[in-house]
Design an enzyme around this catalytic site. Structure first.
Site, PDB file in Angstrom:
ATOM      1  CE1 TYR A 184      -9.581  -4.098  40.079  1.00 58.10           C
ATOM      2  CE2 TYR A 184      -7.523  -4.238  38.876  1.00 58.10           C
ATOM      3  CZ  TYR A 184      -8.583  -3.497  39.358  1.00 58.10           C
ATOM      4  OH  TYR A 184      -8.630  -2.143  39.134  1.00 58.10           O
ATOM      5  NE  ARG A 229      -9.901  -3.364  44.936  1.00 57.39           N
ATOM      6  CZ  ARG A 229     -10.487  -2.474  44.131  1.00 57.39           C
ATOM      7  NH1 ARG A 229      -9.957  -2.178  42.970  1.00 57.39           N
ATOM      8  NH2 ARG A 229     -11.602  -1.897  44.494  1.00 57.39           N
ATOM      9  CG  HIS A 277     -16.332   3.425  39.282  1.00 57.89           C
ATOM     10  ND1 HIS A 277     -15.655   4.097  40.271  1.00 57.89           N
ATOM     11  CD2 HIS A 277     -16.737   4.382  38.406  1.00 57.89           C
ATOM     12  CE1 HIS A 277     -15.652   5.405  40.010  1.00 57.89           C
ATOM     13  NE2 HIS A 277     -16.310   5.599  38.889  1.00 57.89           N
ATOM     14  CB  CYS A 298     -13.654 -10.867  26.258  1.00 62.61           C
ATOM     15  SG  CYS A 298     -12.262 -11.194  25.137  1.00 62.61           S
ATOM     16  CB  CYS A 321     -14.578 -10.850  22.471  1.00 63.83           C
ATOM     17  SG  CYS A 321     -15.348 -12.287  23.226  1.00 63.83           S
ATOM     18  CB  CYS A 367     -12.073 -14.781  26.392  1.00 66.02           C
ATOM     19  SG  CYS A 367     -13.723 -14.631  25.654  1.00 66.02           S
ATOM     20  CB  CYS A 384     -12.807 -14.521  21.321  1.00 69.70           C
ATOM     21  SG  CYS A 384     -11.697 -13.899  22.599  1.00 69.70           S
TER      22      CYS A 384
HETATM   23  N1  APR Z   1     -16.568   6.429  56.994  1.00 65.03           N
HETATM   24  C1  APR Z   1     -16.748   7.460  56.126  1.00 65.03           C
HETATM   25  N2  APR Z   1     -15.800   7.912  55.295  1.00 65.03           N
HETATM   26  C2  APR Z   1     -14.614   7.303  55.316  1.00 65.03           C
HETATM   27  C3  APR Z   1     -14.329   6.216  56.188  1.00 65.03           C
HETATM   28  C4  APR Z   1     -15.370   5.787  57.061  1.00 65.03           C
HETATM   29  N3  APR Z   1     -15.201   4.770  57.923  1.00 65.03           N
HETATM   30  N4  APR Z   1     -13.058   5.816  55.969  1.00 65.03           N
HETATM   31  C5  APR Z   1     -12.572   6.603  54.995  1.00 65.03           C
HETATM   32  N5  APR Z   1     -13.502   7.497  54.587  1.00 65.03           N
HETATM   33  C6  APR Z   1     -13.426   8.476  53.519  1.00 65.03           C
HETATM   34  C7  APR Z   1     -12.063   9.101  53.293  1.00 65.03           C
HETATM   35  O1  APR Z   1     -11.886  10.244  54.130  1.00 65.03           O
HETATM   36  C8  APR Z   1     -12.151   9.488  51.820  1.00 65.03           C
HETATM   37  O2  APR Z   1     -12.778  10.747  51.660  1.00 65.03           O
HETATM   38  O3  APR Z   1     -13.688   7.752  52.319  1.00 65.03           O
HETATM   39  C9  APR Z   1     -13.084   8.428  51.228  1.00 65.03           C
HETATM   40  C10 APR Z   1     -12.395   7.418  50.351  1.00 65.03           C
HETATM   41  O4  APR Z   1     -11.881   8.079  49.229  1.00 65.03           O
HETATM   42  P1  APR Z   1     -11.125   7.305  48.067  1.00 65.03           P
HETATM   43  O5  APR Z   1     -10.127   6.388  48.648  1.00 65.03           O
HETATM   44  O6  APR Z   1     -10.666   8.331  47.085  1.00 65.03           O
HETATM   45  O7  APR Z   1     -12.277   6.384  47.434  1.00 65.03           O
HETATM   46  P2  APR Z   1     -13.414   6.798  46.402  1.00 65.03           P
HETATM   47  O8  APR Z   1     -13.829   8.206  46.588  1.00 65.03           O
HETATM   48  O9  APR Z   1     -14.451   5.739  46.498  1.00 65.03           O
HETATM   49  O10 APR Z   1     -12.635   6.649  45.024  1.00 65.03           O
HETATM   50  C11 APR Z   1     -13.351   6.837  43.837  1.00 65.03           C
HETATM   51  O11 APR Z   1     -11.497   6.149  42.525  1.00 65.03           O
HETATM   52  O12 APR Z   1      -9.734   4.672  42.435  1.00 65.03           O
HETATM   53  C12 APR Z   1     -10.958   4.987  41.919  1.00 65.03           C
HETATM   54  O13 APR Z   1     -12.508   3.595  40.862  1.00 65.03           O
HETATM   55  C13 APR Z   1     -11.930   3.866  42.121  1.00 65.03           C
HETATM   56  O14 APR Z   1     -14.242   3.935  42.764  1.00 65.03           O
HETATM   57  C14 APR Z   1     -12.954   4.445  43.058  1.00 65.03           C
HETATM   58  C15 APR Z   1     -12.856   5.924  42.760  1.00 65.03           C
END
Ligand code: APR
Length: 314
Positions: free
Chosen positions: A73, A76, A127, A135, A140, A203, A206
């Site tokens: 994370y 990210r 999300h 926490c 908490c 945290c 707590c």
């Molecule tokens: N423009 C449009 N679509 C795109 C592009 C782009 N440049 N690049 C990729 N994609 C599409 C892919 O084809 C795919 O359908 O974006 C989608 C991404 O899908 P995921 O990776 O499954 O992401 P998402 O749908 O946001 O995932 C949902 O899953 O892991 C959890 O919590 C996490 O919020 C996330 C949730």
């Protein structure tokens, strides 16, 4: 990213419908931020240091190895802070200003819509966000907004002097992936150290538990206030004219279920995706639109009759 040309007939019919629409939903996924340089979760890019991103996004993974999950994370957060909103984020923010009956349901935690100044009451963060910490104990209620990078000094990205956002690192990772190796750009050169619990975010309320990212992990409920806002919008008597589904594989519930709920309230469905196989789970219906291409190019084009031309921001 090459974008196929948009079918003119479909674009005209979408524009005609959008211009008459008063209540519009958008369901946003990781593909919205792909051209800002952030990886998606499924398919190519869904690996971080040979770990499946999804396997790290659970309370169980955090309990078992908080150091590993925090490294993921922290990375990210770093990548999201380096990235810039793209024209699709700005276009959606502008639509929200122009159309009071527009709500965005975002699965993205990267903060790019907020940085594109999307009006907050028209952005439902299904999300959560990477930049809220809370926490890890349910008993908490501590939470904070936090943009510090790295989140604590011990989580500085271990690169052995190579900036993971540099072209050198990108080239090295791409070359490794071409050879079939699972290498993410954060993998370049140096393995990740295991950090002792006392050096991870603590945290301050707590004083007994770690802080964790304020995102919704698999197996957890969506934030109650967000669910209420979404339900209130969907259940309103006025119905829904349109739902635009942008850059999501639409595989994660309840988010994916909002497509069918909107349809039941009268919405026509418009999908924007690079991959034409990523259809709504319940399939296509008469009158749906599919625009294949990069969201950063397609979305501003789709919204143009209402928002006009979006100027690139630097
Ligand atoms: N423009 C449009 N679509 C795109 C592009 C782009 N440049 N690049 C990729 N994609 C599409 C892919 O084809 C795919 O359908 O974006 C989608 C991404 O899908 P995921 O990776 O499954 O992401 P998402 O749908 O946001 O995932 C949902 O899953 O892991 C959890 O919590 C996490 O919020 C996330 C949730």
């Amino acid at each position: 990213m090459a974008t196929p040309s948009i079918d003119k007939h479909a674009l005209d019919s979408f524009h005609a419908h959008l211009s008459q629409s008063k209540r519009v939903l958008a369901l946003l996924g990781a593909g919205l931020s792909a051209s800002s340089g952030l990886p998606t979760f499924r398919g190519a890019g869904g690996l971080w240091r040979s770990h499946d991103s999804i396997s790290l996004a659970t309370p169980e993974a955090f309990a078992a190895d908080p150091s590993l999950v925090w490294h993921f994370y922290n990375y990210r957060r770093h990548m999201a802070l380096q990235a810039q909103p793209n024209p699709a984020h700005y276009a959606l923010a502008e639509l929200a200003r122009k159309l009071p009956g527009f709500q965005c349901l975002s699965q993205n935690v990267d903060g790019l819509s907020q940085r594109a100044e999307h009006p907050p009451d028209q952005l439902q963060l299904l999300h959560g966000t990477l930049f809220e910490l809370k926490c890890a104990s349910r008993r908490c209620d501590y939470h904070e907004t936090n943009f510090t990078d790295p989140v604590v000094p011990a989580l500085a990205i271990p690169t052995g002097g190579v900036d993971p956002t540099s072209n050198e690192a990108r080239r090295e990772a791409a070359a490794a992936q071409d050879k079939g190796q699972d290498l993410d750009i954060s993998d370049v050169k140096v393995p990740i150290p295991s950090i002792s619990t006392k050096d991870l975010p603590q945290c301050p309320k707590c004083n007994a538990h770690l802080l964790r990212p304020g995102v919704v992990w698999f197996g957890e409920s969506l934030p109650a206030s967000v669910l209420k806002n979404v339900d209130d919008f969907i259940d309103a008597d006025a119905g829904i004219d349109l739902i635009i589904v942008i850059g999501t594989s639409a595989k994660v519930y309840p988010a994916a279920g909002y497509i069918d709920e909107a349809r039941e309230k009268g919405a026509r469905v418009c999908v924007v995706n690079m991959d034409t196989n990523d259809a709504p789970a319940s399939g296509w219906a008469e009158g749906d639109w599919l625009f294949q291409g990069d969201a950063a190019t397609v979305v501003p084009e789709l919204l143009k009759p209402v928002i006009g031309e979006i100027k690139a921001k630097v």
